[in-house]
Design a protein around this motif. Structure first.
Motif, PDB file in Angstrom:
ATOM      1  N   MET A 244       0.836  -1.205   0.000  1.00  0.00           N
ATOM      2  CA  MET A 244       0.000   0.000   0.000  1.00  0.00           C
ATOM      3  C   MET A 244       0.868   1.250   0.000  1.00  0.00           C
ATOM      4  SD  MET A 244      -2.920  -1.084   2.770  1.00  0.00           S
ATOM      5  CE  MET A 244      -3.748  -2.669   2.648  1.00  0.00           C
ATOM      6  N   ASP A 245       1.970   1.205   0.779  1.00  0.00           N
ATOM      7  CA  ASP A 245       2.902   2.338   0.786  1.00  0.00           C
ATOM      8  C   ASP A 245       3.450   2.580  -0.618  1.00  0.00           C
ATOM      9  OD1 ASP A 245       2.737   3.039   3.477  1.00  0.00           O
ATOM     10  OD2 ASP A 245       4.243   1.557   4.070  1.00  0.00           O
ATOM     11  N   HIS A 246       3.770   1.497  -1.311  1.00  0.00           N
ATOM     12  CA  HIS A 246       4.305   1.617  -2.669  1.00  0.00           C
ATOM     13  C   HIS A 246       3.276   2.278  -3.591  1.00  0.00           C
ATOM     14  CE1 HIS A 246       6.441   0.802  -6.320  1.00  0.00           C
ATOM     15  NE2 HIS A 246       5.555  -0.082  -6.744  1.00  0.00           N
ATOM     16  N   LEU A 247       2.007   1.882  -3.465  1.00  0.00           N
ATOM     17  CA  LEU A 247       0.955   2.476  -4.285  1.00  0.00           C
ATOM     18  C   LEU A 247       0.793   3.961  -3.991  1.00  0.00           C
ATOM     19  CD1 LEU A 247      -1.479   2.430  -6.181  1.00  0.00           C
ATOM     20  CD2 LEU A 247      -2.848   1.483  -4.300  1.00  0.00           C
ATOM     21  N   ILE A 248       0.844   4.308  -2.711  1.00  0.00           N
ATOM     22  CA  ILE A 248       0.718   5.730  -2.331  1.00  0.00           C
ATOM     23  C   ILE A 248       1.890   6.540  -2.873  1.00  0.00           C
ATOM     24  CG2 ILE A 248       0.734   7.319  -0.370  1.00  0.00           C
ATOM     25  CD1 ILE A 248      -0.722   5.043   1.219  1.00  0.00           C
ATOM     26  N   GLU A 249       3.090   6.010  -2.670  1.00  0.00           N
ATOM     27  CA  GLU A 249       4.295   6.731  -3.107  1.00  0.00           C
ATOM     28  C   GLU A 249       4.323   6.898  -4.623  1.00  0.00           C
ATOM     29  OE1 GLU A 249       7.227   4.190  -1.458  1.00  0.00           O
ATOM     30  OE2 GLU A 249       6.835   4.828   0.619  1.00  0.00           O
ATOM     31  N   GLU A 250       3.958   5.857  -5.349  1.00  0.00           N
ATOM     32  CA  GLU A 250       3.944   5.929  -6.812  1.00  0.00           C
ATOM     33  C   GLU A 250       2.895   6.929  -7.300  1.00  0.00           C
ATOM     34  OE1 GLU A 250       5.292   5.240 -10.542  1.00  0.00           O
ATOM     35  OE2 GLU A 250       6.063   4.049  -8.863  1.00  0.00           O
ATOM     36  N   SER A 251       1.725   6.903  -6.678  1.00  0.00           N
ATOM     37  CA  SER A 251       0.674   7.845  -7.061  1.00  0.00           C
ATOM     38  C   SER A 251       1.130   9.282  -6.857  1.00  0.00           C
ATOM     39  CB  SER A 251      -0.603   7.578  -6.246  1.00  0.00           C
ATOM     40  OG  SER A 251      -1.147   6.309  -6.524  1.00  0.00           O
ATOM     41  N   GLU A 252       1.698   9.547  -5.693  1.00  0.00           N
ATOM     42  CA  GLU A 252       2.144  10.915  -5.399  1.00  0.00           C
ATOM     43  C   GLU A 252       3.269  11.349  -6.325  1.00  0.00           C
ATOM     44  OE1 GLU A 252       0.964  11.384  -0.703  1.00  0.00           O
ATOM     45  OE2 GLU A 252       2.955  10.599  -1.210  1.00  0.00           O
ATOM     46  N   ALA A 253       4.181  10.438  -6.632  1.00  0.00           N
ATOM     47  CA  ALA A 253       5.294  10.770  -7.516  1.00  0.00           C
ATOM     48  C   ALA A 253       4.805  11.101  -8.929  1.00  0.00           C
ATOM     49  CB  ALA A 253       6.286   9.607  -7.564  1.00  0.00           C
ATOM     50  N   LEU A 254       3.707  10.481  -9.325  1.00  0.00           N
ATOM     51  CA  LEU A 254       3.152  10.710 -10.658  1.00  0.00           C
ATOM     52  C   LEU A 254       2.207  11.907 -10.702  1.00  0.00           C
ATOM     53  CD1 LEU A 254       2.322   7.008 -11.626  1.00  0.00           C
ATOM     54  CD2 LEU A 254       4.254   8.385 -12.446  1.00  0.00           C
ATOM     55  N   GLY A 255       1.937  12.489  -9.528  1.00  0.00           N
ATOM     56  CA  GLY A 255       0.989  13.598  -9.474  1.00  0.00           C
ATOM     57  C   GLY A 255      -0.451  13.147  -9.543  1.00  0.00           C
ATOM     58  N   VAL A 256      -0.710  11.908  -9.116  1.00  0.00           N
ATOM     59  CA  VAL A 256      -2.051  11.325  -9.137  1.00  0.00           C
ATOM     60  C   VAL A 256      -2.632  11.349  -7.725  1.00  0.00           C
ATOM     61  CG1 VAL A 256      -3.311   9.152  -9.466  1.00  0.00           C
ATOM     62  CG2 VAL A 256      -1.614   9.890 -11.149  1.00  0.00           C
ATOM     63  N   ASN A 257      -3.911  11.578  -7.609  1.00  0.00           N
ATOM     64  CA  ASN A 257      -4.578  11.621  -6.313  1.00  0.00           C
ATOM     65  C   ASN A 257      -4.348  10.327  -5.534  1.00  0.00           C
ATOM     66  OD1 ASN A 257      -6.822  11.355  -4.324  1.00  0.00           O
ATOM     67  ND2 ASN A 257      -7.485  13.285  -5.204  1.00  0.00           N
ATOM     68  N   ALA A 258      -3.932  10.456  -4.279  1.00  0.00           N
ATOM     69  CA  ALA A 258      -3.619   9.282  -3.456  1.00  0.00           C
ATOM     70  C   ALA A 258      -4.577   9.127  -2.273  1.00  0.00           C
ATOM     71  CB  ALA A 258      -2.182   9.364  -2.950  1.00  0.00           C
ATOM     72  N   GLU A 259      -5.721   9.835  -2.303  1.00  0.00           N
ATOM     73  CA  GLU A 259      -6.651   9.768  -1.167  1.00  0.00           C
ATOM     74  C   GLU A 259      -7.167   8.356  -0.921  1.00  0.00           C
ATOM     75  OE1 GLU A 259      -9.525  13.288  -0.747  1.00  0.00           O
ATOM     76  OE2 GLU A 259      -8.875  13.405  -2.842  1.00  0.00           O
ATOM     77  N   LEU A 260      -7.535   7.658  -1.987  1.00  0.00           N
ATOM     78  CA  LEU A 260      -8.102   6.322  -1.819  1.00  0.00           C
ATOM     79  C   LEU A 260      -7.104   5.343  -1.218  1.00  0.00           C
ATOM     80  CD1 LEU A 260     -10.469   4.378  -2.166  1.00  0.00           C
ATOM     81  CD2 LEU A 260      -9.739   4.024  -4.546  1.00  0.00           C
ATOM     82  N   PRO A 261      -5.902   5.192  -1.771  1.00  0.00           N
ATOM     83  CA  PRO A 261      -4.960   4.257  -1.134  1.00  0.00           C
ATOM     84  C   PRO A 261      -4.558   4.688   0.270  1.00  0.00           C
ATOM     85  CG  PRO A 261      -3.909   5.440  -2.958  1.00  0.00           C
ATOM     86  CD  PRO A 261      -5.377   5.714  -3.051  1.00  0.00           C
ATOM     87  N   LYS A 262      -4.531   5.994   0.545  1.00  0.00           N
ATOM     88  CA  LYS A 262      -4.216   6.440   1.903  1.00  0.00           C
ATOM     89  C   LYS A 262      -5.306   6.026   2.890  1.00  0.00           C
ATOM     90  CE  LYS A 262      -1.172  10.413   1.039  1.00  0.00           C
ATOM     91  NZ  LYS A 262      -1.037  11.892   1.139  1.00  0.00           N
TER      92      LYS A 262
END
Length: 294
Positions: A244-262
């Motif tokens: 889940m941390d990886h999904l959040i970090e990847e989303s944020e790095a890409l400039g994609v909303n990370a609210e759901l995985p957070k």
């Protein structure tokens, strides 16, 4: 009751869904009475063979089985309160959307006035009503469902859930939870892949394959939940949390909303803090079963 063409049915409420229900009954050969606050909505149905009742009370008296599909439960209760029609011997099948508490309350209200009552939920869009693809859920006394099942089957694939009138509404919203969760997960992945030039149509088949694979886990996970035991046969929750941390970090790095995985990670973190890190993912049922705090 048998499914012969002399079985009369009434449909109350002629929005798009109510019109589709009426047409399905007419197509199956049932004499169909209709009623709507705005009578003009019945014009095409009358041209197709339906009978327009002059009043709501007349509509109720026209048939032993009345299908209701109106705006909401308060609208239904308001209608019922305006009639002095004798409801004894009438079976109301309410296919109006609402919650389980409203369903149970309306069932008590109807039964106190002598009516038999089934609550229901339509898991379909109007164009498929009358086909096997239209799934109609019902809850309430099984004897009432069985008595009218042959007629109700004109609408599609009918399913009986149990005696609790609230079950149809609960299944309805549980289905919505599944629908939106799958769609939101797909949108999350689509947003990420678009940053690399992958369009939604290219990603969709892969996402569908993943969704189908995860669906295969449900029976085994359900067994763990029902047994209250969550051995880590596939993966421990603490391992999933790192992904889940990886999904959040990847989303944020890409400039994609990370609210759901957070949000998901926050629930997993609470479960791990409570000592469930070595157990399997379905242990999160304990977090989902708690009211939201804050």
């Amino acid at each position: 009751m048998n499914n012969t063409t002399d079985t009369r049915v009434t449909v109350i409420g002629l929005g798009l869904m109510g019109q589709a229900l009426s047409r399905a009954f007419l197509k199956a050969g049932h004499p169909t009475t209709v009623w709507n606050r705005t009578a003009a909505k019945a014009d095409r149905l009358v041209a197709e063979g339906a009978l327009l009742a002059p009043t709501f009370g007349d509509a109720l008296k026209a048939s032993p089985l009345t299908i209701v599909c109106v705006t909401d439960y308060p609208a239904l209760r308001e209608l019922l309160a305006t009639t002095d029609a004798d409801l004894a011997g009438t079976t109301l099948v309410n296919l109006t959307s609402g919650d389980s508490a409203q369903a149970r309350e309306t069932a008590r209200w109807a039964e106190e006035r002598g009516a038999r009552y089934l609550d229901g939920a339509i898991m379909a869009v109007p164009p498929v009503i009358g086909t096997a693809d239209a799934v109609i859920l019902h809850s309430g006394p099984e004897s009432d469902f069985e008595a009218h099942k042959p007629v109700l089957e004109a609408l599609g694939t009918v399913s009986y859930l149990g005696a609790d009138h609230g079950l149809a509404s609960l299944y309805d919203v549980a289905g919505l939870a599944m629908m939106w969760s799958v769609l939101n997960a797909w949108l999350q992945g689509t947003a990420m892949l678009r940053t690399a030039g992958v369009d939604a149509a290219t990603y969709a088949p892969f996402a569908r394959q993943i969704a189908a694979g995860v669906a295969e886990w449900l029976p085994g996970y359900a067994e763990q939940i029902d047994n209250g035991s969550f051995p880590a046969e596939v993966s421990a929750l603490e391992t999933d949390a790192r992904a889940m941390d990886h999904l959040i970090e990847e989303s944020e790095a890409l400039g994609v909303n990370a609210e759901l995985p957070k949000l998901i990670k926050a629930m997993a973190a609470r479960s791990i803090a409570a000592g469930h890190g070595a157990e399997q993912y379905p242990v999160l049922i304990e977090e989902f079963s708690k009211p939201h705090e804050g």
